[in-house]
Design a protein around this motif. Structure first.
Motif, mmCIF file in Angstrom:
data_model
loop_
_atom_site.group_PDB
_atom_site.id
_atom_site.type_symbol
_atom_site.label_atom_id
_atom_site.label_comp_id
_atom_site.label_asym_id
_atom_site.label_seq_id
_atom_site.Cartn_x
_atom_site.Cartn_y
_atom_site.Cartn_z
ATOM 1 N N ASP A 158 62.991 35.515 63.279
ATOM 2 C CA ASP A 158 61.968 34.629 62.723
ATOM 3 C C ASP A 158 61.112 35.337 61.667
ATOM 4 O O ASP A 158 60.560 34.709 60.769
ATOM 5 C CB ASP A 158 61.049 34.102 63.836
ATOM 6 N N ASP A 159 60.990 36.646 61.778
ATOM 7 C CA ASP A 159 60.156 37.404 60.853
ATOM 8 C C ASP A 159 60.906 37.846 59.597
ATOM 9 O O ASP A 159 60.301 38.324 58.647
ATOM 10 C CB ASP A 159 59.585 38.639 61.555
ATOM 11 N N ILE A 183 59.624 38.651 54.880
ATOM 12 C CA ILE A 183 59.726 39.850 54.043
ATOM 13 C C ILE A 183 60.045 39.426 52.614
ATOM 14 O O ILE A 183 60.954 38.635 52.367
ATOM 15 C CB ILE A 183 60.824 40.805 54.570
ATOM 16 N N ALA A 184 59.275 39.962 51.683
ATOM 17 C CA ALA A 184 59.499 39.637 50.264
ATOM 18 C C ALA A 184 60.772 40.320 49.789
ATOM 19 O O ALA A 184 60.932 41.534 49.932
ATOM 20 C CB ALA A 184 58.316 40.085 49.429
#
Length: 60
Positions: A13-14, A18-19
């Motif tokens: 999910d994370d 992140i760019a």
């Protein structure tokens, strides 16, 4: 140094948070457009150096 970092896997999910790095486009210059600079600039430099040497040695 590893004590200051958390080592492990990122939760799925994370991952979207992140760019991602922006892709840069690399453009190349056509090599035929600058073929003359490969020999003209060194030739002019050699002539200038030769003339400077000749003037320097003629004054002595």
């Amino acid at each position: 140094m590893s004590k200051t970092f958390i080592i492990g896997e990122l939760h799925p999910d994370d991952r979207s948070k992140i760019a991602k790095p922006v892709e840069t486009l690399i453009t190349t210059v056509d090599s035929n457009s600058s073929w003359w600079t490969n020999w003209v600039i060194p030739a002019i430099s050699a002539v200038v150096v030769a003339l400077m040497y000749r003037i320097y040695t003629a004054e002595d």
